[in-house]
Design a protein around this motif. Structure first.
Motif, PDB file in Angstrom:
ATOM      1  N   ASP A 268      66.388  20.976  66.488  1.00 16.64           N
ATOM      2  CA  ASP A 268      67.186  20.935  65.253  1.00 16.64           C
ATOM      3  C   ASP A 268      66.285  21.059  64.020  1.00 16.64           C
ATOM      4  O   ASP A 268      66.641  21.728  63.046  1.00 16.64           O
ATOM      5  N   LEU A 269      65.167  20.385  64.069  1.00 15.46           N
ATOM      6  CA  LEU A 269      64.225  20.372  62.941  1.00 15.46           C
ATOM      7  C   LEU A 269      62.804  20.463  63.492  1.00 15.46           C
ATOM      8  O   LEU A 269      62.391  19.627  64.296  1.00 15.46           O
ATOM      9  N   ARG A 270      62.077  21.473  63.057  1.00 17.39           N
ATOM     10  CA  ARG A 270      60.690  21.656  63.489  1.00 17.39           C
ATOM     11  C   ARG A 270      59.765  21.125  62.384  1.00 17.39           C
ATOM     12  O   ARG A 270      59.944  21.454  61.213  1.00 17.39           O
ATOM     13  N   VAL A 271      58.805  20.295  62.780  1.00 12.14           N
ATOM     14  CA  VAL A 271      57.996  19.553  61.812  1.00 12.14           C
ATOM     15  C   VAL A 271      56.510  19.827  62.030  1.00 12.14           C
ATOM     16  O   VAL A 271      56.012  19.767  63.158  1.00 12.14           O
ATOM     17  N   VAL A 272      55.819  20.108  60.906  1.00 18.33           N
ATOM     18  CA  VAL A 272      54.370  20.301  60.929  1.00 18.33           C
ATOM     19  C   VAL A 272      53.745  19.388  59.876  1.00 18.33           C
ATOM     20  O   VAL A 272      54.201  19.350  58.731  1.00 18.33           O
ATOM     21  N   GLY A 273      52.698  18.664  60.256  1.00 16.36           N
ATOM     22  CA  GLY A 273      51.964  17.814  59.319  1.00 16.36           C
ATOM     23  C   GLY A 273      50.685  18.483  58.843  1.00 16.36           C
ATOM     24  O   GLY A 273      50.452  19.667  59.076  1.00 16.36           O
ATOM     25  N   PHE A 274      49.842  17.676  58.179  1.00  9.31           N
ATOM     26  CA  PHE A 274      48.592  18.210  57.627  1.00  9.31           C
ATOM     27  C   PHE A 274      47.533  17.115  57.729  1.00  9.31           C
ATOM     28  O   PHE A 274      47.747  16.012  57.253  1.00  9.31           O
ATOM     29  N   ASP A 275      46.415  17.408  58.370  1.00 11.65           N
ATOM     30  CA  ASP A 275      45.224  16.558  58.526  1.00 11.65           C
ATOM     31  C   ASP A 275      44.874  16.325  59.988  1.00 11.65           C
ATOM     32  O   ASP A 275      43.730  16.152  60.341  1.00 11.65           O
ATOM     33  N   ASP A 276      45.878  16.244  60.861  1.00 14.79           N
ATOM     34  CA  ASP A 276      45.684  16.011  62.292  1.00 14.79           C
ATOM     35  C   ASP A 276      44.935  14.710  62.560  1.00 14.79           C
ATOM     36  O   ASP A 276      43.917  14.676  63.253  1.00 14.79           O
ATOM     37  N   ILE A 277      45.482  13.596  62.052  1.00 14.62           N
ATOM     38  CA  ILE A 277      44.934  12.283  62.364  1.00 14.62           C
ATOM     39  C   ILE A 277      45.243  11.935  63.821  1.00 14.62           C
ATOM     40  O   ILE A 277      46.066  12.584  64.476  1.00 14.62           O
ATOM     41  N   GLU A 278      44.614  10.910  64.357  1.00 11.89           N
ATOM     42  CA  GLU A 278      44.767  10.564  65.770  1.00 11.89           C
ATOM     43  C   GLU A 278      46.212  10.257  66.145  1.00 11.89           C
ATOM     44  O   GLU A 278      46.643  10.534  67.272  1.00 11.89           O
ATOM     45  N   ASP A 279      46.981   9.690  65.230  1.00 12.02           N
ATOM     46  CA  ASP A 279      48.371   9.329  65.524  1.00 12.02           C
ATOM     47  C   ASP A 279      49.220  10.538  65.907  1.00 12.02           C
ATOM     48  O   ASP A 279      50.265  10.384  66.547  1.00 12.02           O
ATOM     49  N   CYS A 280      48.800  11.727  65.526  1.00 10.67           N
ATOM     50  CA  CYS A 280      49.588  12.928  65.828  1.00 10.67           C
ATOM     51  C   CYS A 280      49.756  13.132  67.333  1.00 10.67           C
ATOM     52  O   CYS A 280      50.799  13.587  67.796  1.00 10.67           O
ATOM     53  N   GLN A 281      48.730  12.789  68.091  1.00 12.41           N
ATOM     54  CA  GLN A 281      48.788  12.991  69.529  1.00 12.41           C
ATOM     55  C   GLN A 281      49.693  11.973  70.217  1.00 12.41           C
ATOM     56  O   GLN A 281      50.211  12.236  71.298  1.00 12.41           O
ATOM     57  N   ASP A 282      49.863  10.808  69.597  1.00  9.40           N
ATOM     58  CA  ASP A 282      50.596   9.711  70.235  1.00  9.40           C
ATOM     59  C   ASP A 282      51.996   9.508  69.685  1.00  9.40           C
ATOM     60  O   ASP A 282      52.712   8.613  70.132  1.00  9.40           O
ATOM     61  N   SER A 283      52.398  10.302  68.703  1.00 12.83           N
ATOM     62  CA  SER A 283      53.749  10.161  68.156  1.00 12.83           C
ATOM     63  C   SER A 283      54.763  10.723  69.142  1.00 12.83           C
ATOM     64  O   SER A 283      54.417  11.372  70.134  1.00 12.83           O
ATOM     65  N   TYR A 284      56.045  10.447  68.860  1.00 13.75           N
ATOM     66  CA  TYR A 284      57.084  11.029  69.714  1.00 13.75           C
ATOM     67  C   TYR A 284      58.072  11.814  68.855  1.00 13.75           C
ATOM     68  O   TYR A 284      58.720  11.240  68.000  1.00 13.75           O
ATOM     69  N   PRO A 285      58.160  13.126  69.094  1.00 11.96           N
ATOM     70  CA  PRO A 285      57.255  13.904  69.959  1.00 11.96           C
ATOM     71  C   PRO A 285      55.890  14.069  69.300  1.00 11.96           C
ATOM     72  O   PRO A 285      55.745  13.809  68.101  1.00 11.96           O
ATOM     73  N   PRO A 286      54.874  14.508  70.061  1.00 11.95           N
ATOM     74  CA  PRO A 286      53.565  14.755  69.450  1.00 11.95           C
ATOM     75  C   PRO A 286      53.681  15.722  68.272  1.00 11.95           C
ATOM     76  O   PRO A 286      54.433  16.693  68.319  1.00 11.95           O
ATOM     77  N   LEU A 287      52.931  15.407  67.212  1.00 14.29           N
ATOM     78  CA  LEU A 287      53.098  16.114  65.941  1.00 14.29           C
ATOM     79  C   LEU A 287      52.171  17.314  65.817  1.00 14.29           C
ATOM     80  O   LEU A 287      50.943  17.188  65.935  1.00 14.29           O
ATOM     81  N   SER A 288      52.742  18.477  65.550  1.00 15.46           N
ATOM     82  CA  SER A 288      51.942  19.649  65.167  1.00 15.46           C
ATOM     83  C   SER A 288      51.318  19.377  63.802  1.00 15.46           C
ATOM     84  O   SER A 288      51.949  18.798  62.925  1.00 15.46           O
ATOM     85  N   SER A 289      50.062  19.806  63.625  1.00 18.44           N
ATOM     86  CA  SER A 289      49.400  19.497  62.361  1.00 18.44           C
ATOM     87  C   SER A 289      48.266  20.471  62.089  1.00 18.44           C
ATOM     88  O   SER A 289      47.653  21.023  63.009  1.00 18.44           O
ATOM     89  N   VAL A 290      47.984  20.660  60.796  1.00 14.54           N
ATOM     90  CA  VAL A 290      46.841  21.463  60.366  1.00 14.54           C
ATOM     91  C   VAL A 290      45.596  20.585  60.459  1.00 14.54           C
ATOM     92  O   VAL A 290      45.483  19.583  59.760  1.00 14.54           O
ATOM     93  N   SER A 291      44.679  20.955  61.342  1.00 13.89           N
ATOM     94  CA  SER A 291      43.458  20.176  61.537  1.00 13.89           C
ATOM     95  C   SER A 291      42.390  20.595  60.538  1.00 13.89           C
ATOM     96  O   SER A 291      42.100  21.789  60.376  1.00 13.89           O
ATOM     97  N   CYS A 292      41.790  19.588  59.885  1.00 15.71           N
ATOM     98  CA  CYS A 292      40.679  19.837  58.958  1.00 15.71           C
ATOM     99  C   CYS A 292      39.323  19.640  59.639  1.00 15.71           C
ATOM    100  O   CYS A 292      38.291  19.694  58.974  1.00 15.71           O
ATOM    101  N   ASN A 293      39.346  19.400  60.940  1.00 16.28           N
ATOM    102  CA  ASN A 293      38.126  19.221  61.729  1.00 16.28           C
ATOM    103  C   ASN A 293      37.179  18.230  61.047  1.00 16.28           C
ATOM    104  O   ASN A 293      36.063  18.581  60.646  1.00 16.28           O
ATOM    105  N   ILE A 294      37.629  16.992  60.929  1.00 18.53           N
ATOM    106  CA  ILE A 294      36.886  15.976  60.195  1.00 18.53           C
ATOM    107  C   ILE A 294      35.499  15.692  60.777  1.00 18.53           C
ATOM    108  O   ILE A 294      34.554  15.454  60.007  1.00 18.53           O
ATOM    109  N   PRO A 295      35.286  15.713  62.090  1.00 14.42           N
ATOM    110  CA  PRO A 295      33.916  15.500  62.577  1.00 14.42           C
ATOM    111  C   PRO A 295      32.915  16.504  62.004  1.00 14.42           C
ATOM    112  O   PRO A 295      31.830  16.118  61.545  1.00 14.42           O
ATOM    113  N   ASP A 296      33.271  17.785  62.006  1.00 13.43           N
ATOM    114  CA  ASP A 296      32.371  18.792  61.435  1.00 13.43           C
ATOM    115  C   ASP A 296      32.259  18.650  59.922  1.00 13.43           C
ATOM    116  O   ASP A 296      31.190  18.864  59.345  1.00 13.43           O
ATOM    117  N   PHE A 297      33.387  18.300  59.277  1.00 14.14           N
ATOM    118  CA  PHE A 297      33.381  18.139  57.822  1.00 14.14           C
ATOM    119  C   PHE A 297      32.444  16.990  57.429  1.00 14.14           C
ATOM    120  O   PHE A 297      31.663  17.104  56.476  1.00 14.14           O
TER     121      PHE A 297
END
Length: 333
Positions: A268-297
């Protein structure tokens, strides 16, 4: 860079001796009128007392000030932890300050860190009273690298390093179009802020290229705002079938509100976040997100400030780091 104001400059401005200025700085007993005059002279000329001037001049204090606008946001917490560990591997210590989006606190904290002789600054600034903060940084003559946000852009004295926000917004919008979305909204981020405009710009350009009308609802970048906006979209914009959120906190708020609203995320609704924090993998449903690759940054940021402090190698004025879209179930991927 211009030379930092000295005790002699303060003494001349206040009409007192150098020794009197020293007494005030050390907290010794002097007349209150004298103390006030000296403190006013310091403020007038931008003098900041440096308790470790000798070590600072030789860039050997071993301390780097990390000034963050909001450490309660997991995105910044992750960056701070990784940056601190990277500095430690290079024999430097991190002095951390959380300004809690308070520009006056930011100025005070930076002044305090200068007094204690930090060799350099990494600052993700709070907005507001920018000139006050810049005055202190200018007077301190301390290498300062801005990250994620900018108090002043295009100034070689304060280089700026951030993820490629525009590219991230484009990737998110193009993905939702590929998933069949017909009306895409952008949620969160305070109106008029440069970081909001940048994260929104890729989304706006993709919609313009496809002849689509944007739906923009700006506001606080929090879970609470996201929950409120999910209900607002259902009531006022029921045609919206895809959303790009300013950050993951807003997106997670949207996800949390949808079950009670009878909205099935991912269809019904497709959702995309921004930052790709760890919670994205554990949310329900798992959250699509723009990763800023913080370890490399974090690793790149540490390398740049250390190169500046140790070797005098000034970073480029403005640099953008790569981003990528991590596709998960929230967008139907």
């Amino acid at each position: 860079m211009k030379e930092r104001p000295t005790i002699l400059d303060v003494a001349k401005r206040a009409g007192v001796s150098k020794s009197t200025v020293s007494l005030v700085l050390q907290g010794s007993a002097v007349k209150e009128t004298t103390r006030v005059a000296v403190r006013q002279a310091m403020a007038d000329i931008g003098y900041v007392y440096n308790r470790s001037a000798a070590t600072l001049r030789s860039s050997s204090s071993g301390l780097i000030g990390l000034v963050i606008n909001d450490l309660r946001n997991p995105f910044y917490t992750e960056f701070a932890a990784l940056f601190q560990m990277e500095l430690a591997r290079n024999g430097y210590a991190t002095v951390l300050a959380n300004t809690d989006e308070d520009p006056s606190l930011q100025t005070r904290m930076i002044s305090s860190l200068v007094e204690h002789g930090v060799s350099g600054f990494i600052i993700s600034p709070s907005y507001g009273d920018e000139q006050e903060t810049l005055n202190v940084l200018n007077a301190s003559n301390t290498p300062t690298l801005q990250v994620f946000r900018s108090l002043k852009s295009g100034d070689p004295k304060f280089p700026f390093l951030a993820p490629d926000y525009l590219r991230g917004g484009r990737l998110a919008a193009e993905h939702l179009l590929e998933m069949g979305c017909k009306r895409i909204a952008f949620l969160g981020g305070l109106d008029g802020r440069a970081v909001t405009e940048e994260r929104m710009s890729g989304y706006l350009s993709v919609l313009s290229e496809n002849g689509m009308t944007p739906v923009v609802l700006t506001g606080q970048a929090t879970r609470s705002f996201g929950k409120t906006m999910a209900a607002k979209l259902q009531a006022e914009h029921p045609e919206v079938d895809g959303v790009i959120c300013f950050n993951d906190l807003v997106a997670l708020g949207v996800l949390a509100a949808c079950p009670e609203l009878g909205i099935k995320v991912g269809t019904d609704l497709r959702v995309v976040g921004f930052d790709d924090i760890e919670d994205c993998q554990d949310s329900y449903p798992p959250l699509s997100s723009v990763s800023c690759n913080i370890p490399d940054f974090a690793k790149s940021t540490a390398a740049q400030i250390l190169g500046w402090v140790k070797d005098g190698k000034t970073p480029v004025v403005t640099a953008r780091s790569p981003v990528q879209l991590i596709k998960r179930a929230s967008s139907g991927a």
